[in-house]
Design an enzyme around this catalytic site. Sequence first.
Site, short mmCIF file in Angstrom:
data_model
loop_
_atom_site.label_atom_id
_atom_site.label_comp_id
_atom_site.label_asym_id
_atom_site.label_seq_id
_atom_site.Cartn_x
_atom_site.Cartn_y
_atom_site.Cartn_z
CG ASP A 27 -1.93 -1.16 1.18
OD1 ASP A 27 -1.89 -1.97 0.23
OD2 ASP A 27 -2.73 -1.30 2.13
CD GLU A 76 -6.95 -0.22 3.08
OE1 GLU A 76 -5.82 -0.12 3.57
OE2 GLU A 76 -8.00 0.02 3.73
CE LYS A 139 -3.43 -4.33 1.41
NZ LYS A 139 -4.22 -3.56 2.32
CE LYS A 142 -8.07 -0.75 7.30
NZ LYS A 142 -8.04 0.45 6.44
CB THR A 168 0.46 2.16 8.52
OG1 THR A 168 -0.69 1.42 8.98
CG2 THR A 168 -0.02 3.35 7.73
CB CYS A 172 -2.06 -2.59 5.40
SG CYS A 172 -3.72 -1.90 5.35
#
Length: 230
Positions: A27, A76, A139, A142, A168, A172
């Site tokens: 992410d 994400e 995705k 998370k 983070t 995630c």
Amino acid sequence: LPKNITIEAKPYPYTFPLSSTALLLIDLQRDFILPSGFGDIQSGMNLAAVTAVVPNCVRILQAFRELELPIFHTREGHLPDLSDCPSSKLNRQASAPGTNHSKVIGDPGKLGRLLVRGEHGHDIVDECQPKLGEVVVDKPGKGAFWNTNLSEELVGWGITHLIVGGVTTECCVTTTVREANDRGFECCIIEECAAGYNDSFQAPSLNMIHWSQGLFGFVSSLPNLLKELA
Ligand code: TIU
């Protein structure tokens, strides 16, 4: 390079076969890293640490690209109608009186609709943009394994070991490592390549991964990794 690489790590050295190891970057999206993105809007989060991981992730990308090792990126986000967004995720942002954020997933922001696929903010920051041949996994959760084909992709590529970074750490990155560990993948997080919005969470989040002889995996450093890959 030898067939197996061993790097200093916690709780003990991490050995991975070059033929079955991938880089997994979680992410590294504008929405989590840039001002006016989702992370910035949600409770005025501190972007200093997530900004600082970008050049470190560029270095790890360069190392994997030079060795032509597989690279997986995740993002994400949600379909424009949010039909793939778990209700729990939407509810806790928007529906509890007095506790909601000023803007929620799907709302318009300066980088586009927050965490919506196809929007500018949803894509990966310029510095870490995927190159041809690298895999991008979108995705809705998370963790990167829930409701995605990541597990099948990794198995299809013959991957058994992962080097992990991204944002983070508390959210995630470690959720994904816990999911990966349950599926039999060996994981090592590179600490300079993972960061979050609350500095006090960084060390405990990583400590929980390697605690108890590697409950969920390993944690190592960028110099340790680059030294052995050089
Ligand atoms: N990618 C990721 O970590 N998503 C988040 O929502 N992180 C937070 O820390 N909120």
